[in-house]
Design an enzyme around this catalytic site. Structure first.
Site, PDB file in Angstrom:
ATOM      1  N   CYS A   2     -13.116  19.070  37.145  1.00 43.75           N
ATOM      2  CA  CYS A   2     -14.521  18.843  36.839  1.00 43.75           C
ATOM      3  C   CYS A   2     -15.384  19.813  37.623  1.00 43.75           C
ATOM      4  CB  CYS A   2     -14.903  17.405  37.205  1.00 43.75           C
ATOM      5  SG  CYS A   2     -13.745  16.167  36.581  1.00 43.75           S
ATOM      6  N   ASP A 104      -6.934   9.561  39.318  1.00 44.83           N
ATOM      7  CA  ASP A 104      -6.331  10.030  40.563  1.00 44.83           C
ATOM      8  C   ASP A 104      -7.373  10.167  41.667  1.00 44.83           C
ATOM      9  OD1 ASP A 104      -7.242  12.212  38.829  1.00 44.83           O
ATOM     10  OD2 ASP A 104      -6.620  13.525  40.457  1.00 44.83           O
ATOM     11  N   ILE A 301      -0.953  37.116  27.331  1.00 40.72           N
ATOM     12  CA  ILE A 301      -1.933  38.182  27.108  1.00 40.72           C
ATOM     13  C   ILE A 301      -1.175  39.481  26.858  1.00 40.72           C
ATOM     14  CG2 ILE A 301      -3.782  39.562  28.139  1.00 40.72           C
ATOM     15  CD1 ILE A 301      -4.448  37.114  29.892  1.00 40.72           C
TER      16      ILE A 301
END
EC number: 6.3.5.4
Length: 671
Positions: A2, A104, A301
């Site tokens: 977050c 968590d 990539i």
């Protein structure tokens, strides 16, 4: 995973604008698009906000942060992941603890209530940054994980302390100043940062493995920084001799890496893997595929330059493991076309457009419906994979070898790493007296960047140059390093310690990691940086990390059974995007950016650079007689010149508080 933000006022009765907290969360919506929360404790002069990316406990209401303890004495906002949390939660529950969620994050509150912060930190495993307020102590704690995988910035204003997961989060607060410092500007141009610093005046980072504790006193805020963990290699004389049992270490590395991978496969959403052509990511994919019942999604990539493209080996590894393989093929123009947007997220300059490539890859991961991938970052740091480590081993760690043999090994190393000379390796030896005094030699990993110091000094504007006349970049960096962690250590350990404290945290985990991954709401989990694995890796004798001319020897042997033979035998190849001078189309894209950001009007308006020196730098780059290794270095310098101008545009010219408010309104995020 977050984003967090908050304010801690100098006066407890000083009100906090809740909408400002919401705006701070809104400007990092990319870090947490699944919801937001805020909490203001007006009578305590503290407020937190949080933008949520739901990975564990997808219930929006139950998992919303900030968390308050049941007795409302503690408040928490957390960014990151804690592994092994189920066992901890079960153990605490058996002791009578009642949890409000399945998240968590909540374990921090209950561990703290039972054990206090010092003991709590010993239980936390993973990548994390969190803010924690204790009403009884009237103290704010800002905590960052051991390696600095997750970012956390803070600054002090006239009203108090403002903190957040990104610089733009701090800049969204109207009291925070937005201006470059002379030293910060200088370090943007030479790539390597002073640990704990940023480009901006008065804005700092919480150091990896550190806690910043802020309390109120009659004289203002007391800010105390303490270290709870460090990279602690054994003393040189504590390693076993040549008769050591290699298999013991090979088995130990395999066991610890498998455990780290399995811990990071725990999520309430699918977990994929980044896959280059290197041992690190191939090992992660191989273990993940073996440990699960489903086909692992792998993302690679690819570059349109054979010298830098690693997709053939990645494709071979994906086929061997039955992975669902996604290859993103990038062309020259793709990288500089997205340079400006990438720097909005990195918030610092980048010397190579690999950061742009990673930004574009995280877009594709998101489009594929994935929020989480495991990555290979950290392996080179633990097992001495970079050419700079081999160079330091040959120069300083093999005293028993005759001089001609050491010089011969170094010549082979230089020849096999010509592509990276001027970037990963210095063009010529650079000596920093401060580093020599601190650790006995100047580590090869910082030489390419410190050697840019004279060039950088000429490139900054006259007003900034005057402030830097007596500034020693090498000393500023060396002064932050803990002498106790360097004293009596093997030269290879000292070199690895410096890299981990500088390039790993300031580059690989920043513009090559969290910032470009989270730009597209994608959580990266670097299994090699599990601290249980790391602490074991520190005990591996240096001659088993680099054996002869083979780097990462013990890891190669531990993973031999699952690696393609070509990769098992292959020398380390640094993962970089092709530099601008290698492709005419790419150089044209650089020139277009320069027309926009490095024209005389833009340069003089920003007041950061010397325009005439910028022109001379471009002329030098275009000189056909300049050797390729100098052009590699000039490519990096020009990227930094563009970068500081782009950063000025993003964070100084732009009204960031107004942008944050507009973003909150667009999202309908209201206090």
């Amino acid at each position: 995973m977050c984003g967090i933000a908050g304010v801690f006022n100098q006066q407890s009765n000083s009100p906090i604008d809740a909408q400002t907290l919401v705006n701070m969360a809104a400007i990092m919506h990319h870090r947490g698009p699944d919801g937001f929360g805020y909490q203001v404790l007006d009578e305590h002069g503290v407020g937190f906000s949080h933008a949520r990316l739901s990975i564990i406990d997808l219930n929006e209401q139950r998992g919303r942060q900030p968390f308050m303890s049941a007795d409302e004495q503690l408040m928490l906002a957390h960014n990151g992941e804690f592994y092994d949390f189920q066992r901890i939660r079960a153990d605490l529950t058996a002791q009578g603890t009642r949890f409000q969620s399945k998240s968590d994050s909540e374990i921090v509150i209950h561990l703290y209530q039972r054990y206090g912060l010092t003991e709590t930190l010993k239980h936390l495993r993973g990548e994390f940054a969190f803010s924690f307020y204790d009403k009884q102590e009237d103290a704010l704690y800002l905590v960052r994980d051991r390696f600095g995988i997750k970012p956390l910035y803070w600054t002090q204003t006239e009203q108090g302390v403002v903190f957040g997961s990104e610089l733009k989060v701090l800049f969204a607060h109207p009291a925070v100043k937005r201006q470059f410092s002379a030293e910060g500007l200088y370090h943007q141009l030479i790539q390597v940062m002073v640990p704990g610093s940023t480009a901006f005046e008065g804005v700092q980072q919480v150091m990896p493995g550190h806690v910043v504790k802020i309390t109120r006193t009659a004289d203002g805020l007391n800010i105390d920084t303490s270290k709870y963990w460090d990279v602690n290699f054994p003393l040189a004389n504590e390693y076993p001799g040549d008769e050591v049992d290699e298999q013991q270490y090979i088995d130990g590395v395999r066991e610890h890496l498998l455990d780290a991978v399995q811990q990071r496969m725990v999520a309430d959403v699918p977990v994929g893997c980044y896959l280059s052509g290197g041992i690190d990511s191939c090992s992660i994919l191989g273990l993940a595929a073996a440990a699960t019942q489903y086909s692992v999604k792998a993302f690679t990539i690819g570059f349109d330059s054979d010298a830098y493209d690693e997709t053939p080996i990645a494709r071979e590894m994906a086929e061997a493991t039955g992975a669902d393989h996604h290859i993103m093929a990038l062309k020259a123009n793709d990288l500089y076309d997205h340079f400006v947007q990438t720097l909005w997220h990195t918030e610092r300059t980048i010397y190579n457009t690999l950061g742009v490539a990673k930004y574009l890859m995280s877009q594709q991961v998101k489009q594929a419906g994935y929020k989480v991938v495991m990555t290979g970052e950290g392996s080179d740091e633990l097992f001495a994979g970079y050419p700079a480590f081999r160079k330091d081993m040959f120069l300083h760690g093999l005293d028993h070898l005759p001089e001609h043999e050491r010089q011969g090994e170094q010549a082979i190393l230089e020849e096999s790493n010509q592509l990276f000379k001027g970037a990963m390796l210095a063009r010529e030896e650079y000596v920093s007296e401060a580093f020599n005094e601190k650790m006995g030699f100047t580590p090869s990993c910082v030489q390419p960047w410190l050697s840019c110091s004279p060039v950088a000094l000429q490139l900054v504007s006259a007003s900034h140059r005057e402030k830097l006349q007596h500034y020693d970049a090498g000393k500023a960096i060396a002064d932050t390093l803990d002498a106790d962690m360097l004293s009596d250590r093997h030269p290879l350990d000292r070199a690895q310690y410096v890299w981990i404290k500088t390039m790993l945290e300031g580059q690989i985990l920043t513009w090559g990691g969290d910032r470009v991954d989270m730009a597209n709401s994608m959580e990266a989990r670097p299994a090699f940086l599990d601290h249980h694995l790391a602490e074991y890796a520190f005990t591996v004798p240096p001659h088993l990390r680099i054996k002869g001319n083979k780097e990462k020897y013990v890891l190669r042997e531990a993973m031999k059974g699952l690696l393609p033979e070509t990769l098992y035998k292959r020398e380390k190849f640094a993962f970089m995007a092709p530099p601008a001078h290698t492709d005419p189309e790419k150089w044209k894209a650089v020139e277009l950016l320069a027309e926009q950001f490095l024209n005389r009007e833009a340069v003089e308006a920003a007041g950061l650079l010397d325009y005439d020196e910028v022109v001379r730098t471009f002329a030098r780059h275009e000189d056909p007689d300049v050797p390729s290794e100098e052009k590699v270095q000039l490519d990096a310098v020009i990227n930094h010149l563009l970068g500081v101008q782009v950063l000025h545009h993003h964070f100084v010219e732009t009204d960031v508080p107004a942008m944050a408010a507009a973003r909150a309104q667009e999202l309908n995020w209201r206090a």
